[in-house]
Design a protein around this motif. Structure first.
Motif, PDB file in Angstrom:
ATOM      1  N   GLU A   1       0.824  -1.201   0.000  1.00  0.00           N
ATOM      2  CA  GLU A   1       0.000   0.000   0.000  1.00  0.00           C
ATOM      3  C   GLU A   1       0.864   1.258   0.000  1.00  0.00           C
ATOM      4  N   SER A   2       1.997   1.204   0.671  1.00  0.00           N
ATOM      5  CA  SER A   2       2.918   2.349   0.664  1.00  0.00           C
ATOM      6  C   SER A   2       3.446   2.622  -0.734  1.00  0.00           C
ATOM      7  N   MET A   3       3.688   1.548  -1.490  1.00  0.00           N
ATOM      8  CA  MET A   3       4.161   1.723  -2.855  1.00  0.00           C
ATOM      9  C   MET A   3       3.066   2.338  -3.740  1.00  0.00           C
ATOM     10  N   LEU A   4       1.827   1.920  -3.530  1.00  0.00           N
ATOM     11  CA  LEU A   4       0.725   2.471  -4.324  1.00  0.00           C
ATOM     12  C   LEU A   4       0.483   3.947  -4.008  1.00  0.00           C
ATOM     13  N   SER A   5       0.732   4.308  -2.777  1.00  0.00           N
ATOM     14  CA  SER A   5       0.448   5.674  -2.341  1.00  0.00           C
ATOM     15  C   SER A   5       1.457   6.667  -2.906  1.00  0.00           C
ATOM     16  N   ASP A   6       0.983   7.891  -3.131  1.00  0.00           N
ATOM     17  CA  ASP A   6       1.892   8.962  -3.545  1.00  0.00           C
ATOM     18  C   ASP A   6       2.699   9.506  -2.369  1.00  0.00           C
ATOM     19  N   GLU A   7       2.285   9.139  -1.167  1.00  0.00           N
ATOM     20  CA  GLU A   7       2.986   9.601   0.030  1.00  0.00           C
ATOM     21  C   GLU A   7       4.201   8.710   0.289  1.00  0.00           C
TER      22      GLU A   7
ATOM     23  N   PRO B   1      12.471  10.591  -3.878  1.00  0.00           N
ATOM     24  CA  PRO B   1      11.295  11.356  -4.291  1.00  0.00           C
ATOM     25  C   PRO B   1      10.002  10.604  -3.996  1.00  0.00           C
ATOM     26  N   ASP B   2       8.919  11.344  -3.867  1.00  0.00           N
ATOM     27  CA  ASP B   2       7.618  10.723  -3.679  1.00  0.00           C
ATOM     28  C   ASP B   2       6.720  11.048  -4.850  1.00  0.00           C
ATOM     29  N   GLY B   3       5.461  10.694  -4.754  1.00  0.00           N
ATOM     30  CA  GLY B   3       4.508  10.991  -5.818  1.00  0.00           C
ATOM     31  C   GLY B   3       4.947  10.434  -7.158  1.00  0.00           C
ATOM     32  N   LEU B   4       4.782  11.224  -8.191  1.00  0.00           N
ATOM     33  CA  LEU B   4       5.151  10.790  -9.537  1.00  0.00           C
ATOM     34  C   LEU B   4       6.645  10.895  -9.791  1.00  0.00           C
ATOM     35  N   GLY B   5       7.410  11.160  -8.749  1.00  0.00           N
ATOM     36  CA  GLY B   5       8.862  11.185  -8.891  1.00  0.00           C
ATOM     37  C   GLY B   5       9.511   9.846  -8.589  1.00  0.00           C
TER      38      GLY B   5
ATOM     39  N   GLY C   1       6.777  -6.361  -6.674  1.00  0.00           N
ATOM     40  CA  GLY C   1       6.437  -5.423  -7.726  1.00  0.00           C
ATOM     41  C   GLY C   1       7.176  -4.110  -7.551  1.00  0.00           C
ATOM     42  N   PHE C   2       7.032  -3.267  -8.532  1.00  0.00           N
ATOM     43  CA  PHE C   2       7.666  -1.952  -8.477  1.00  0.00           C
ATOM     44  C   PHE C   2       6.828  -0.939  -9.229  1.00  0.00           C
ATOM     45  N   ARG C   3       7.153   0.292  -8.982  1.00  0.00           N
ATOM     46  CA  ARG C   3       6.394   1.394  -9.555  1.00  0.00           C
ATOM     47  C   ARG C   3       7.202   2.084 -10.644  1.00  0.00           C
TER      48      ARG C   3
ATOM     49  N   LYS D   1       2.330   3.713 -12.868  1.00  0.00           N
ATOM     50  CA  LYS D   1       2.047   2.346 -13.305  1.00  0.00           C
ATOM     51  C   LYS D   1       2.695   1.370 -12.319  1.00  0.00           C
ATOM     52  N   ILE D   2       1.993   0.265 -12.049  1.00  0.00           N
ATOM     53  CA  ILE D   2       2.479  -0.739 -11.107  1.00  0.00           C
ATOM     54  C   ILE D   2       2.715  -2.055 -11.844  1.00  0.00           C
ATOM     55  N   ILE D   3       3.904  -2.606 -11.669  1.00  0.00           N
ATOM     56  CA  ILE D   3       4.267  -3.883 -12.298  1.00  0.00           C
ATOM     57  C   ILE D   3       4.245  -4.968 -11.223  1.00  0.00           C
ATOM     58  N   PHE D   4       3.415  -5.973 -11.414  1.00  0.00           N
ATOM     59  CA  PHE D   4       3.311  -7.107 -10.490  1.00  0.00           C
ATOM     60  C   PHE D   4       4.220  -8.223 -10.999  1.00  0.00           C
ATOM     61  N   VAL D   5       5.096  -8.737 -10.115  1.00  0.00           N
ATOM     62  CA  VAL D   5       6.136  -9.678 -10.544  1.00  0.00           C
ATOM     63  C   VAL D   5       6.010 -11.012  -9.809  1.00  0.00           C
ATOM     64  N   GLN D   6       5.987 -12.079 -10.578  1.00  0.00           N
ATOM     65  CA  GLN D   6       6.075 -13.438 -10.043  1.00  0.00           C
ATOM     66  C   GLN D   6       7.497 -13.925 -10.310  1.00  0.00           C
ATOM     67  N   TYR D   7       8.244 -14.135  -9.246  1.00  0.00           N
ATOM     68  CA  TYR D   7       9.663 -14.460  -9.359  1.00  0.00           C
ATOM     69  C   TYR D   7       9.870 -15.958  -9.164  1.00  0.00           C
ATOM     70  N   MET D   8      10.325 -16.641 -10.225  1.00  0.00           N
ATOM     71  CA  MET D   8      10.498 -18.093 -10.219  1.00  0.00           C
ATOM     72  C   MET D   8      11.898 -18.459 -10.712  1.00  0.00           C
ATOM     73  N   PRO D   9      12.934 -18.227  -9.901  1.00  0.00           N
ATOM     74  CA  PRO D   9      14.295 -18.519 -10.357  1.00  0.00           C
ATOM     75  C   PRO D   9      14.484 -20.007 -10.637  1.00  0.00           C
ATOM     76  N   GLU D  10      15.320 -20.297 -11.608  1.00  0.00           N
ATOM     77  CA  GLU D  10      15.539 -21.677 -12.030  1.00  0.00           C
ATOM     78  C   GLU D  10      16.015 -22.555 -10.878  1.00  0.00           C
ATOM     79  N   SER D  11      16.785 -21.987  -9.955  1.00  0.00           N
ATOM     80  CA  SER D  11      17.360 -22.764  -8.863  1.00  0.00           C
ATOM     81  C   SER D  11      16.413 -22.940  -7.674  1.00  0.00           C
TER      82      SER D  11
END
Length: 231
Positions: A70-76, A104-108, A130-132, A148-158
Protein backbone atom coordinates in the motif's frame (compact mmCIF):
# COMPACT_ATOMS: atom_id res chain seq x y z
CA UNK A 1 -63.66 -34.38 8.69
CA UNK A 2 -64.73 -32.59 11.86
CA UNK A 3 -63.83 -28.91 12.32
CA UNK A 4 -61.24 -29.88 14.94
CA UNK A 5 -59.56 -32.35 12.53
CA UNK A 6 -59.60 -29.77 9.70
CA UNK A 7 -57.93 -27.19 11.95
CA UNK A 8 -55.15 -29.63 12.80
CA UNK A 9 -54.55 -30.45 9.10
CA UNK A 10 -54.43 -26.76 8.14
CA UNK A 11 -51.92 -26.03 10.91
CA UNK A 12 -49.70 -28.88 9.73
CA UNK A 13 -49.79 -27.60 6.13
CA UNK A 14 -48.90 -24.06 7.19
CA UNK A 15 -45.95 -25.33 9.21
CA UNK A 16 -44.54 -27.03 6.10
CA UNK A 17 -44.57 -23.87 3.98
CA UNK A 18 -41.10 -22.36 3.40
CA UNK A 19 -40.43 -18.81 2.21
CA UNK A 20 -37.53 -18.81 -0.27
CA UNK A 21 -35.09 -15.98 -1.00
CA UNK A 22 -37.15 -15.12 -4.07
CA UNK A 23 -40.29 -14.56 -1.98
CA UNK A 24 -42.13 -17.61 -3.39
CA UNK A 25 -43.94 -19.80 -0.94
CA UNK A 26 -44.23 -23.52 -1.49
CA UNK A 27 -44.37 -26.80 0.38
CA UNK A 28 -40.69 -27.58 0.68
CA UNK A 29 -38.96 -25.19 -1.80
CA UNK A 30 -36.36 -27.50 -3.24
CA UNK A 31 -38.14 -30.67 -2.11
CA UNK A 32 -39.37 -32.26 1.10
CA UNK A 33 -40.13 -29.81 3.86
CA UNK A 34 -37.82 -27.09 2.64
CA UNK A 35 -34.55 -28.54 3.92
CA UNK A 36 -32.94 -27.96 0.50
CA UNK A 37 -33.68 -24.24 0.54
CA UNK A 38 -30.70 -21.84 0.76
CA UNK A 39 -29.55 -21.55 4.36
CA UNK A 40 -31.61 -24.47 5.62
CA UNK A 41 -29.98 -27.18 7.67
CA UNK A 42 -26.77 -27.14 9.71
CA UNK A 43 -23.79 -25.02 8.59
CA UNK A 44 -21.15 -26.97 6.68
CA UNK A 45 -17.47 -26.10 7.09
CA UNK A 46 -15.41 -26.63 3.93
CA UNK A 47 -11.83 -27.44 4.89
CA UNK A 48 -10.44 -27.22 1.35
CA UNK A 49 -10.05 -23.47 1.37
CA UNK A 50 -12.43 -21.67 3.67
CA UNK A 51 -15.44 -22.08 5.91
CA UNK A 52 -13.34 -22.41 9.06
CA UNK A 53 -10.53 -24.51 7.66
CA UNK A 54 -7.08 -23.23 6.73
CA UNK A 55 -6.86 -21.98 3.15
CA UNK A 56 -4.62 -24.04 0.91
CA UNK A 57 -4.52 -21.53 -1.95
CA UNK A 58 -2.27 -19.01 -0.24
CA UNK A 59 0.75 -18.88 2.04
CA UNK A 60 0.63 -17.10 5.37
CA UNK A 61 2.23 -13.68 5.43
CA UNK A 62 2.63 -10.84 7.91
CA UNK A 63 0.49 -7.73 7.69
CA UNK A 64 3.57 -5.61 7.00
CA UNK A 65 3.76 -7.07 3.47
CA UNK A 66 0.32 -5.68 2.62
CA UNK A 67 1.23 -2.41 4.32
CA UNK A 68 4.40 -2.04 2.27
CA UNK A 69 2.49 -2.72 -0.93
CA UNK A 70 0.00 0.00 0.00
CA UNK A 71 2.92 2.35 0.66
CA UNK A 72 4.16 1.72 -2.86
CA UNK A 73 0.72 2.47 -4.32
CA UNK A 74 0.45 5.67 -2.34
CA UNK A 75 1.89 8.96 -3.54
CA UNK A 76 2.99 9.60 0.03
CA UNK A 77 6.55 8.56 0.81
CA UNK A 78 9.39 7.21 -1.35
CA UNK A 79 8.54 3.45 -1.36
CA UNK A 80 8.58 2.26 -4.97
CA UNK A 81 9.29 -1.50 -4.77
CA UNK A 82 8.60 -4.51 -2.57
CA UNK A 83 9.77 -8.13 -2.61
CA UNK A 84 8.40 -11.01 -0.53
CA UNK A 85 9.98 -14.49 -0.66
CA UNK A 86 8.83 -17.90 0.52
CA UNK A 87 10.01 -19.13 3.90
CA UNK A 88 12.21 -22.23 4.26
CA UNK A 89 9.19 -24.54 4.62
CA UNK A 90 7.29 -22.82 1.82
CA UNK A 91 4.21 -22.20 3.95
CA UNK A 92 4.65 -18.46 4.43
CA UNK A 93 5.93 -15.33 2.76
CA UNK A 94 8.53 -13.11 4.37
CA UNK A 95 9.24 -9.48 3.57
CA UNK A 96 12.65 -9.53 1.88
CA UNK A 97 12.95 -5.91 0.81
CA UNK A 98 11.08 -2.67 0.24
CA UNK A 99 12.16 0.88 -0.20
CA UNK A 100 13.93 3.09 -0.48
CA UNK A 101 13.85 4.90 2.85
CA UNK A 102 14.69 8.21 1.19
CA UNK A 103 13.95 9.59 -2.25
CA UNK A 104 11.29 11.36 -4.29
CA UNK A 105 7.62 10.72 -3.68
CA UNK A 106 4.51 10.99 -5.82
CA UNK A 107 5.15 10.79 -9.54
CA UNK A 108 8.86 11.18 -8.89
CA UNK A 109 9.37 7.66 -7.59
CA UNK A 110 10.37 4.74 -9.84
CA UNK A 111 12.00 1.48 -8.78
CA UNK A 112 12.88 -0.97 -11.57
CA UNK A 113 16.65 -1.19 -11.04
CA UNK A 114 16.31 -1.16 -7.26
CA UNK A 115 13.87 -4.06 -7.48
CA UNK A 116 16.18 -6.01 -9.82
CA UNK A 117 19.07 -5.47 -7.38
CA UNK A 118 17.01 -7.14 -4.65
CA UNK A 119 16.18 -10.12 -6.89
CA UNK A 120 19.90 -10.72 -7.39
CA UNK A 121 20.21 -11.47 -3.66
CA UNK A 122 17.79 -14.41 -3.93
CA UNK A 123 18.87 -16.60 -6.87
CA UNK A 124 17.26 -19.73 -5.38
CA UNK A 125 14.17 -18.39 -3.61
CA UNK A 126 10.80 -17.90 -5.26
CA UNK A 127 8.57 -14.99 -4.36
CA UNK A 128 6.23 -12.18 -5.30
CA UNK A 129 6.63 -8.44 -5.53
CA UNK A 130 6.44 -5.42 -7.73
CA UNK A 131 7.67 -1.95 -8.48
CA UNK A 132 6.39 1.39 -9.55
CA UNK A 133 7.12 3.33 -12.75
CA UNK A 134 5.55 6.16 -14.74
CA UNK A 135 3.87 6.47 -18.10
CA UNK A 136 5.05 9.75 -19.62
CA UNK A 137 3.32 12.01 -22.16
CA UNK A 138 5.57 14.68 -23.62
CA UNK A 139 3.58 16.59 -26.21
CA UNK A 140 3.87 20.20 -27.30
CA UNK A 141 6.13 21.17 -24.39
CA UNK A 142 3.66 19.71 -21.88
CA UNK A 143 4.80 16.75 -19.80
CA UNK A 144 2.34 14.62 -17.83
CA UNK A 145 2.91 11.43 -15.87
CA UNK A 146 0.72 8.57 -14.67
CA UNK A 147 1.87 5.97 -12.15
CA UNK A 148 2.05 2.35 -13.31
CA UNK A 149 2.48 -0.74 -11.11
CA UNK A 150 4.27 -3.88 -12.30
CA UNK A 151 3.31 -7.11 -10.49
CA UNK A 152 6.14 -9.68 -10.54
CA UNK A 153 6.08 -13.44 -10.04
CA UNK A 154 9.66 -14.46 -9.36
CA UNK A 155 10.50 -18.09 -10.22
CA UNK A 156 14.29 -18.52 -10.36
CA UNK A 157 15.54 -21.68 -12.03
CA UNK A 158 17.36 -22.76 -8.86
CA UNK A 159 14.30 -22.48 -6.60
CA UNK A 160 12.76 -25.76 -5.38
CA UNK A 161 10.44 -27.28 -7.96
CA UNK A 162 7.66 -27.91 -5.43
CA UNK A 163 7.81 -24.29 -4.31
CA UNK A 164 7.37 -23.05 -7.86
CA UNK A 165 4.57 -25.55 -8.49
CA UNK A 166 2.54 -23.98 -5.66
CA UNK A 167 2.81 -20.51 -7.11
CA UNK A 168 0.11 -21.12 -9.72
CA UNK A 169 -2.60 -21.89 -7.14
CA UNK A 170 -1.31 -19.04 -4.95
CA UNK A 171 -1.47 -16.35 -7.63
CA UNK A 172 -5.14 -15.48 -7.27
CA UNK A 173 -4.78 -15.00 -3.53
CA UNK A 174 -1.63 -12.94 -4.00
CA UNK A 175 -3.42 -10.55 -6.30
CA UNK A 176 -6.07 -10.03 -3.62
CA UNK A 177 -3.29 -8.43 -1.56
CA UNK A 178 -1.07 -7.04 -4.32
CA UNK A 179 -3.80 -4.97 -5.92
CA UNK A 180 -3.71 -2.12 -8.43
CA UNK A 181 -1.20 -3.60 -10.89
CA UNK A 182 -1.31 -2.54 -14.53
CA UNK A 183 0.48 -5.62 -15.82
CA UNK A 184 1.83 -8.98 -14.60
CA UNK A 185 5.17 -10.49 -15.53
CA UNK A 186 6.85 -13.80 -14.68
CA UNK A 187 10.64 -13.80 -14.46
CA UNK A 188 13.37 -16.33 -13.71
CA UNK A 189 16.21 -13.84 -13.29
CA UNK A 190 16.62 -10.08 -12.88
CA UNK A 191 17.77 -9.65 -16.48
CA UNK A 192 14.32 -10.79 -17.65
CA UNK A 193 13.05 -7.39 -16.54
CA UNK A 194 14.00 -4.96 -19.31
CA UNK A 195 12.70 -1.54 -20.22
CA UNK A 196 12.11 -2.48 -23.86
CA UNK A 197 10.00 -5.53 -22.99
CA UNK A 198 8.05 -3.64 -20.37
CA UNK A 199 7.21 -0.94 -22.89
CA UNK A 200 5.67 -3.56 -25.19
CA UNK A 201 3.68 -5.11 -22.35
CA UNK A 202 2.41 -1.81 -20.98
CA UNK A 203 1.54 -0.38 -24.38
CA UNK A 204 -0.46 -3.50 -25.19
CA UNK A 205 -2.45 -3.00 -21.99
CA UNK A 206 -3.29 0.67 -22.59
CA UNK A 207 -6.30 2.06 -24.39
CA UNK A 208 -6.44 4.27 -27.46
CA UNK A 209 -4.33 7.01 -25.91
CA UNK A 210 -0.83 5.60 -25.50
CA UNK A 211 1.99 7.43 -23.72
CA UNK A 212 5.13 8.22 -25.74
CA UNK A 213 7.53 7.24 -22.99
CA UNK A 214 8.03 5.38 -19.70
CA UNK A 215 10.15 6.24 -16.70
CA UNK A 216 11.34 3.01 -15.06
CA UNK A 217 14.12 4.65 -13.08
CA UNK A 218 14.14 8.23 -11.80
CA UNK A 219 15.02 10.62 -14.63
CA UNK A 220 15.45 7.88 -17.28
CA UNK A 221 12.81 8.02 -20.03
CA UNK A 222 12.46 5.08 -22.43
CA UNK A 223 10.92 6.06 -25.75
CA UNK A 224 7.55 4.47 -26.49
CA UNK A 225 6.05 6.56 -29.25
CA UNK A 226 3.51 4.13 -30.68
CA UNK A 227 2.26 6.62 -33.24
CA UNK A 228 5.75 7.39 -34.52
CA UNK A 229 6.27 3.69 -35.22
CA UNK A 230 3.12 3.66 -37.38
CA UNK A 231 4.23 6.58 -39.56
Amino acid sequence: PTSTTASILMAAQEASIVTTTGGIEGAGAGGGLGLNAPGAGPKVNHFAGGGGGKRKDRPDFPEEIAQKWESMLSDEGPCCYILAIYSANGKALELAASGPDEGPDGLGKCGMDMFKAELEKYPDKAGWGGFRCNAVDNRQNTISKRAKIIFVQYMPESAPAMRKAKMGPHKGAMKETFTGAHCDIVVEKPEDISADELVKTLQAATGAHKPNGYEFNVGEITDADYYKDLS
